[in-house]
Design a protein around this motif. Structure first.
Motif, PDB file in Angstrom:
ATOM      1  N   HIS A  46      54.387  54.074 120.132  1.00  0.00           N
ATOM      2  CA  HIS A  46      55.829  53.798 120.062  1.00  0.00           C
ATOM      3  C   HIS A  46      56.124  52.434 119.456  1.00  0.00           C
ATOM      4  CE1 HIS A  46      57.329  57.305 122.233  1.00  0.00           C
ATOM      5  NE2 HIS A  46      56.274  57.190 123.021  1.00  0.00           N
ATOM      6  N   PHE A  47      55.280  51.459 119.767  1.00  0.00           N
ATOM      7  CA  PHE A  47      55.503  50.071 119.346  1.00  0.00           C
ATOM      8  C   PHE A  47      54.198  49.511 118.799  1.00  0.00           C
ATOM      9  CE2 PHE A  47      58.346  51.031 122.899  1.00  0.00           C
ATOM     10  CZ  PHE A  47      59.575  50.839 122.271  1.00  0.00           C
ATOM     11  N   PRO A  48      53.988  49.604 117.480  1.00  0.00           N
ATOM     12  CA  PRO A  48      52.709  49.170 116.902  1.00  0.00           C
ATOM     13  C   PRO A  48      52.396  47.685 117.105  1.00  0.00           C
ATOM     14  CG  PRO A  48      53.950  50.509 115.334  1.00  0.00           C
ATOM     15  CD  PRO A  48      54.854  50.254 116.508  1.00  0.00           C
ATOM     16  N   THR A  49      53.426  46.858 117.273  1.00  0.00           N
ATOM     17  CA  THR A  49      53.178  45.424 117.479  1.00  0.00           C
ATOM     18  C   THR A  49      53.995  44.924 118.674  1.00  0.00           C
ATOM     19  OG1 THR A  49      55.023  44.616 116.120  1.00  0.00           O
ATOM     20  CG2 THR A  49      52.943  45.113 114.961  1.00  0.00           C
ATOM     21  N   ARG A  50      53.586  43.777 119.177  1.00  0.00           N
ATOM     22  CA  ARG A  50      54.328  43.115 120.262  1.00  0.00           C
ATOM     23  C   ARG A  50      55.766  42.846 119.811  1.00  0.00           C
ATOM     24  NH1 ARG A  50      53.434  40.137 124.670  1.00  0.00           N
ATOM     25  NH2 ARG A  50      51.192  40.242 124.459  1.00  0.00           N
ATOM     26  N   ASP A  51      55.927  42.378 118.579  1.00  0.00           N
ATOM     27  CA  ASP A  51      57.274  42.090 118.089  1.00  0.00           C
ATOM     28  C   ASP A  51      58.151  43.339 118.053  1.00  0.00           C
ATOM     29  OD1 ASP A  51      56.787  39.406 117.874  1.00  0.00           O
ATOM     30  OD2 ASP A  51      56.694  39.371 115.681  1.00  0.00           O
ATOM     31  N   ASP A  52      57.560  44.479 117.711  1.00  0.00           N
ATOM     32  CA  ASP A  52      58.334  45.728 117.724  1.00  0.00           C
ATOM     33  C   ASP A  52      58.847  46.026 119.135  1.00  0.00           C
ATOM     34  OD1 ASP A  52      57.888  46.227 114.999  1.00  0.00           O
ATOM     35  OD2 ASP A  52      56.071  47.393 115.418  1.00  0.00           O
ATOM     36  N   LEU A  53      57.989  45.841 120.121  1.00  0.00           N
ATOM     37  CA  LEU A  53      58.376  46.094 121.509  1.00  0.00           C
ATOM     38  C   LEU A  53      59.424  45.085 121.975  1.00  0.00           C
ATOM     39  CD1 LEU A  53      58.163  47.489 124.243  1.00  0.00           C
ATOM     40  CD2 LEU A  53      56.110  46.123 124.697  1.00  0.00           C
ATOM     41  N   LEU A  54      59.206  43.811 121.692  1.00  0.00           N
ATOM     42  CA  LEU A  54      60.152  42.789 122.141  1.00  0.00           C
ATOM     43  C   LEU A  54      61.497  42.924 121.433  1.00  0.00           C
ATOM     44  CD1 LEU A  54      57.773  39.727 122.521  1.00  0.00           C
ATOM     45  CD2 LEU A  54      58.592  41.313 124.287  1.00  0.00           C
ATOM     46  N   ALA A  55      61.486  43.338 120.172  1.00  0.00           N
ATOM     47  CA  ALA A  55      62.743  43.585 119.464  1.00  0.00           C
ATOM     48  C   ALA A  55      63.500  44.742 120.126  1.00  0.00           C
ATOM     49  CB  ALA A  55      62.489  43.879 117.993  1.00  0.00           C
ATOM     50  N   ALA A  56      62.780  45.769 120.561  1.00  0.00           N
ATOM     51  CA  ALA A  56      63.418  46.894 121.258  1.00  0.00           C
ATOM     52  C   ALA A  56      63.996  46.449 122.597  1.00  0.00           C
ATOM     53  CB  ALA A  56      62.417  48.033 121.464  1.00  0.00           C
TER      54      ALA A  56
END
Length: 186
Positions: A46-56
């Motif tokens: 769902h979130f390939p990177t930490r930044d993708d997850l934190l942006a979500a």
């Protein structure tokens, strides 16, 4: 997206949001996966990177806490009250959840969010300018900095930051504009 995939994604964002609220964005992703009761592989799908997850996480928080404030302010017939509402409620959102502000401080996660919320904020500010209740040289880009200053004052004077909000609101009035603001970034 299938129902179980949506549920997993929502659970991961909720677990990450709780982790950010507790200690900022540095919590190990494996710990977030465990809290969400999914595998690390599912989290990374769902979130390939930490930044993708934190942006979500940040997007979810803005949608819940900031977007309704902007909508309410846009509908308020009193431009001064609308502007004060945006400052007060936005600052309150980050005073109550300072971990979210740590995500914004980096700036990399806020590009899409800033774009999405800039237009309604600009409309509130434009109405306030037209009504003569805010100085002409204040821009929408000033508001995130003003909110950050209010949140910082809350860290140093818990419960007393409303004093600094009142000072800030007064400083935005055209009567307070004795000298022009320097350009942003100088």
């Amino acid at each position: 997206m299938r129902a179980d995939a949506r549920r997993n994604r929502a659970g991961i964002v909720a677990a990450a949001r709780a982790a950010v609220a507790e200690g900022g964005g540095e919590v190990p992703l494996e710990q977030i996966a465990s809290r969400a009761q999914v595998t690390a592989r599912t989290l990374f799908r769902h979130f390939p990177t930490r930044d993708d997850l934190l942006a979500a996480v940040l997007d979810d928080y803005f949608a819940e806490r900031v977007e309704p404030v902007l909508l309410r302010a846009a509908a308020d017939p009193d431009p001064h009250r609308a502007m004060v509402t945006v400052l007060t409620e936005s600052a309150t959102a980050f005073v109550e959840h300072p971990g979210m502000l740590t995500l914004i401080d980096g700036g990399a996660l806020t590009g899409g969010i800033a774009t999405r919320y800039r237009r309604p904020l600009a409309e509130v500010l434009s109405r306030a300018r037209l009504a003569g209740v805010v100085r002409a040289d204040v821009t929408p880009d000033d508001f995130p900095c003003l909110v950050t200053m209010l949140v910082a004052s809350a860290r140093h004077a818990p419960g007393g930051w409303s004093r600094y909000l009142a000072l800030l609101v007064d400083s935005l009035s055209p009567e307070a504009a004795r000298t022009p603001l320097p350009p942003a970034g100088t």
